[in-house]
Design an enzyme around this catalytic site. Structure first.
Site, PDB file in Angstrom:
ATOM      1  N   ASP A  97       0.849  -1.160   0.333  1.00 40.27           N
ATOM      2  CA  ASP A  97       0.036  -0.039  -0.080  1.00 40.27           C
ATOM      3  C   ASP A  97       1.048   1.410  -0.221  1.00 40.27           C
ATOM      4  O   ASP A  97       1.792   1.274   0.118  1.00 40.27           O
ATOM      5  CB  ASP A  97      -0.495  -0.035   1.255  1.00 40.27           C
ATOM      6  N   SER A  98       0.440   2.058  -0.553  1.00 39.78           N
ATOM      7  CA  SER A  98       1.023   3.839  -0.499  1.00 39.78           C
ATOM      8  C   SER A  98       1.443   4.251   0.862  1.00 39.78           C
ATOM      9  O   SER A  98       2.170   5.115   1.133  1.00 39.78           O
ATOM     10  CB  SER A  98       0.428   4.443  -1.757  1.00 39.78           C
ATOM     11  N   GLY A  99       0.811   3.949   1.757  1.00 41.55           N
ATOM     12  CA  GLY A  99       0.891   4.694   2.898  1.00 41.55           C
ATOM     13  C   GLY A  99      -0.069   6.242   3.210  1.00 41.55           C
ATOM     14  O   GLY A  99      -0.160   6.357   4.368  1.00 41.55           O
ATOM     15  N   GLY A 100      -0.849   6.318   2.488  1.00 42.38           N
ATOM     16  CA  GLY A 100      -1.432   7.552   2.991  1.00 42.38           C
ATOM     17  C   GLY A 100      -2.651   6.697   3.859  1.00 42.38           C
ATOM     18  O   GLY A 100      -3.059   8.392   4.901  1.00 42.38           O
ATOM     19  N   ASP A 151      -2.744   8.555  -2.118  1.00 45.94           N
ATOM     20  CA  ASP A 151      -4.157   8.496  -2.366  1.00 45.94           C
ATOM     21  C   ASP A 151      -4.760   9.278  -1.374  1.00 45.94           C
ATOM     22  O   ASP A 151      -4.181   9.486  -0.054  1.00 45.94           O
ATOM     23  CB  ASP A 151      -5.481   7.588  -2.684  1.00 45.94           C
ATOM     24  N   GLN A 193     -11.797   7.380  -5.507  1.00 40.81           N
ATOM     25  CA  GLN A 193     -12.073   7.655  -3.745  1.00 40.81           C
ATOM     26  C   GLN A 193     -13.573   8.248  -4.108  1.00 40.81           C
ATOM     27  O   GLN A 193     -14.384   8.053  -4.593  1.00 40.81           O
ATOM     28  CB  GLN A 193     -11.522   8.680  -2.964  1.00 40.81           C
ATOM     29  N   GLY A 220     -11.968   4.501   0.200  1.00 41.32           N
ATOM     30  CA  GLY A 220     -12.413   5.067   0.998  1.00 41.32           C
ATOM     31  C   GLY A 220     -13.549   4.313   1.858  1.00 41.32           C
ATOM     32  O   GLY A 220     -14.444   5.238   1.989  1.00 41.32           O
ATOM     33  N   ASP A 270      -8.261  -7.315   1.076  1.00 43.96           N
ATOM     34  CA  ASP A 270      -7.484  -7.372   1.993  1.00 43.96           C
ATOM     35  C   ASP A 270      -8.076  -6.812   3.309  1.00 43.96           C
ATOM     36  O   ASP A 270      -8.926  -5.684   3.076  1.00 43.96           O
ATOM     37  CB  ASP A 270      -6.104  -6.671   1.176  1.00 43.96           C
ATOM     38  N   CYS A 308     -13.350 -27.649   8.985  1.00 46.79           N
ATOM     39  CA  CYS A 308     -11.961 -27.168   8.808  1.00 46.79           C
ATOM     40  C   CYS A 308     -10.460 -28.471   8.684  1.00 46.79           C
ATOM     41  O   CYS A 308     -10.031 -29.346   9.034  1.00 46.79           O
ATOM     42  CB  CYS A 308     -11.390 -25.871   9.960  1.00 46.79           C
ATOM     43  N   CYS A 310      -7.188 -27.325   8.752  1.00 53.63           N
ATOM     44  CA  CYS A 310      -6.279 -26.739   8.930  1.00 53.63           C
ATOM     45  C   CYS A 310      -4.977 -27.625   9.997  1.00 53.63           C
ATOM     46  O   CYS A 310      -6.140 -28.359  10.766  1.00 53.63           O
ATOM     47  CB  CYS A 310      -6.420 -25.318   8.874  1.00 53.63           C
ATOM     48  N   CYS A 313      -7.075 -27.435  13.005  1.00 51.83           N
ATOM     49  CA  CYS A 313      -8.141 -27.988  13.753  1.00 51.83           C
ATOM     50  C   CYS A 313      -8.471 -29.781  13.487  1.00 51.83           C
ATOM     51  O   CYS A 313      -8.719 -31.020  13.895  1.00 51.83           O
ATOM     52  CB  CYS A 313      -9.192 -27.313  11.860  1.00 51.83           C
ATOM     53  N   HIS A 339      -5.190 -21.125  11.623  1.00 51.72           N
ATOM     54  CA  HIS A 339      -7.262 -21.255  11.425  1.00 51.72           C
ATOM     55  C   HIS A 339      -7.577 -19.971  10.491  1.00 51.72           C
ATOM     56  O   HIS A 339      -8.007 -20.347   9.326  1.00 51.72           O
ATOM     57  CB  HIS A 339      -7.226 -21.755  12.379  1.00 51.72           C
TER      58      HIS A 339
HETATM   59  C1  LIG Z   1      -9.489  -1.579   6.939  1.00 49.76           C
HETATM   60  N1  LIG Z   1     -10.733  -0.796   6.587  1.00 49.76           N
HETATM   61  C2  LIG Z   1      -9.197   0.215   4.837  1.00 49.76           C
HETATM   62  N2  LIG Z   1      -8.112  -0.108   5.006  1.00 49.76           N
HETATM   63  C3  LIG Z   1      -8.351   0.791   3.964  1.00 49.76           C
HETATM   64  C4  LIG Z   1      -6.781   0.965   3.260  1.00 49.76           C
HETATM   65  C5  LIG Z   1      -5.383  -0.031   3.355  1.00 49.76           C
HETATM   66  C6  LIG Z   1      -5.552  -1.645   2.887  1.00 49.76           C
HETATM   67  N3  LIG Z   1      -4.861  -2.019   3.629  1.00 49.76           N
HETATM   68  C7  LIG Z   1      -3.410  -2.162   2.741  1.00 49.76           C
HETATM   69  C8  LIG Z   1      -2.628  -2.566   3.635  1.00 49.76           C
HETATM   70  C9  LIG Z   1      -1.751  -3.060   2.930  1.00 49.76           C
HETATM   71  C10 LIG Z   1      -0.580  -3.488   3.897  1.00 49.76           C
HETATM   72  C11 LIG Z   1      -0.710  -3.493   5.217  1.00 49.76           C
HETATM   73  C12 LIG Z   1      -1.610  -3.310   5.967  1.00 49.76           C
HETATM   74  C13 LIG Z   1      -2.298  -2.427   5.091  1.00 49.76           C
HETATM   75  C14 LIG Z   1      -6.919   2.070   1.945  1.00 49.76           C
HETATM   76  N4  LIG Z   1      -5.694   2.032   1.583  1.00 49.76           N
HETATM   77  C15 LIG Z   1      -5.119   3.321   0.745  1.00 49.76           C
HETATM   78  N5  LIG Z   1      -4.215   3.722  -0.002  1.00 49.76           N
HETATM   79  N6  LIG Z   1      -7.120   3.803   0.441  1.00 49.76           N
HETATM   80  C16 LIG Z   1      -8.211   3.635   1.189  1.00 49.76           C
HETATM   81  O1  LIG Z   1      -8.746   4.376   0.616  1.00 49.76           O
HETATM   82  C17 LIG Z   1      -7.957   2.404   1.858  1.00 49.76           C
HETATM   83  C18 LIG Z   1      -9.036   2.701   2.398  1.00 49.76           C
HETATM   84  C19 LIG Z   1      -9.095   1.270   3.527  1.00 49.76           C
HETATM   85  N7  LIG Z   1     -10.236   1.011   4.379  1.00 49.76           N
END
Ligand SMILES: CNc1nc2c(CCNCc3ccccc3)c3nc(N)[nH]c(=O)c3cc2[nH]1
Length: 376
Positions: A97-100, A151, A193, A220, A270, A308, A310, A313, A339
């Protein structure tokens, strides 16, 4: 079967059942059958699972996070060590993910056209700025197969003006991400978004589709809006998304969210729920989720889920897991996580088969009936 290749990513749409899609994503490190669930591994590890166990769950891709990796050990070290796959011993696909989203959940973040400034307390409150360019640099150094655009994910609820500003800023930042993203063996996904506003969702989807990319996420959501608004927003967004590329619903979700989102055309998911709930002693099963640390399981000789297969289980009782979780034993987290992630991957496999056999609607109704039944 329609196959679309954009840079390092190919998507094969193998079949549909209503709006549900059965597909396959191919990236440099391998193939992901869709609909797919991606376990979250924030600091380059899915908490509590060794890579060999993660493979045993049936997971074909895992996630790592730019914001957390930027802090420790830092992208330059990961790059020096051969990139995320080498570093964490995972030779299948990875998405970052981008960190935003992560920085928005931190206190005292400041947003401007350049990017997001936040204080990082561990470095004595040093101010750190994350920008589209910096996020792309970090993700290219980390070397995942799929990188997410930087984003603006607004909280819920959000007034219309702020949601609208975030839609346009996200598009301007997506242009900057695409400009800065030069790594040929890494796919960049755009993110739609629009908060909980139908018109902004459609606008954001059309503007995002106007930027040619290998895949697109619906962002979003899963920010506290609840199931029905989440589903309504998918219905406002999905029709404007190109059919021949994968759709990734970020941060979702509970099994009931995933099943309903698949019915609306989502391919990838995810969520931290299966791993985070495991560590707190909550197990997932066909008849719903339950807290195995509860006293009623102290002498329960059954496995978490009798359906299950796994390792947890097959070898351990609820009584034993009750003991491990209540004494905060590390093994408790490991066995519960194994699990729960297996449960999610088995659900995804059942979903994929149901779409192939054109009886997804029948599966959706029967699954939700048993899973959400009141008499737990
Ligand atoms: C839980 N609800 C939720 N999560 C959202 C995320 C993070 C998703 N998880 C990615 C991740 C990847 C690696 C490690 C940890 C997390 C979002 N990420 C972005 N960039 N934009 C979203 O709008 C956005 C909206 C979300 N709603």
């Amino acid at each position: 079967m329609a196959s679309t290749t954009t840079g390092p990513l190919s998507f094969d749409l193998k079949g549909t059942d209503g709006r549900a899609r059965r597909g396959r994503v191919t990236v440099p490190h391998g193939v992901i059958q869709t609909p797919a669930f991606m376990p979250v591994g924030t600091r380059a590890t899915v908490k509590g699972l060794m890579p060999r166990d993660l493979k045993a769950t049936g997971s074909e891709i895992c996630l790592a996070n730019t914001y957390h990796m930027d802090i420790s050990p830092g992208p330059k070290i990961v790059k020096k060590m051969g990139g995320l796959h080498e570093f964490m011993g995972w030779d299948k696909p990875i998405l970052t993910d981008s960190g935003g989203y992560q920085v928005f959940s931190l206190p005292k973040t400041q947003l401007d056209e350049e990017g997001v400034t936040f204080r990082f307390e561990k470095k004595g409150g040093k101010k750190v700025k994350l920008t589209p360019e910096r996020s792309m640099q970090i993700q290219q150094d980390l070397g995942a197969d799929i990188a997410m655009a930087f984003d603006v994910c607004v909280p819920y609820p959000c007034d219309y003006k702020n949601a609208q500003d975030a839609v346009y800023r996200t598009i301007r930042w997506l242009e900057r991400c695409k400009e800065a993203h030069t790594r040929p063996d890494q796919a960049l996904f755009g993110i739609v978004q629009g908060s909980s506003y139908a018109d902004l969702r459609g606008l954001s989807a059309q503007l995002t589709m106007g930027i040619d990319l290998p895949g697109y996420a619906i962002g979003g959501l899963s920010v506290g809006e609840g199931h029905s608004i989440m589903m309504a927003m998918i219905d406002c967004t999905e029709p404007s998304m190109v059919k021949e590329k994968p759709r990734y619903l970020m941060g979702v979700g509970y099994p009931e969210d995933i099943v309903e989102a698949v019915a609306r055309g989502v391919d990838m998911f995810d969520c931290v729920i299966p791993t985070r709930y495991a560590r707190s002693g909550v197990a997932f099963a066909r008849h719903g989720r339950f807290r195995v640390s509860n006293a009623r399981y102290k002498t329960d000789k059954y496995p978490l889920d009798t359906n299950c297969s796994c390792y947890t289980c097959k070898n351990f009782t609820r009584a034993y897991l009750n003991h491990l979780i209540n004494t905060n034993e590390i093994l408790g987290s490991a066995l519960m996580t194994l699990h729960n992630v297996t449960f999610y991957q088995d659900l995804m496999r059942t979903i994929r088969t149901a779409i192939e056999e054109k009886n997804f609607e029948k599966f959706r109704v029967s699954f939700l009936q048993e899973y959400l039944a009141e008499d737990k």
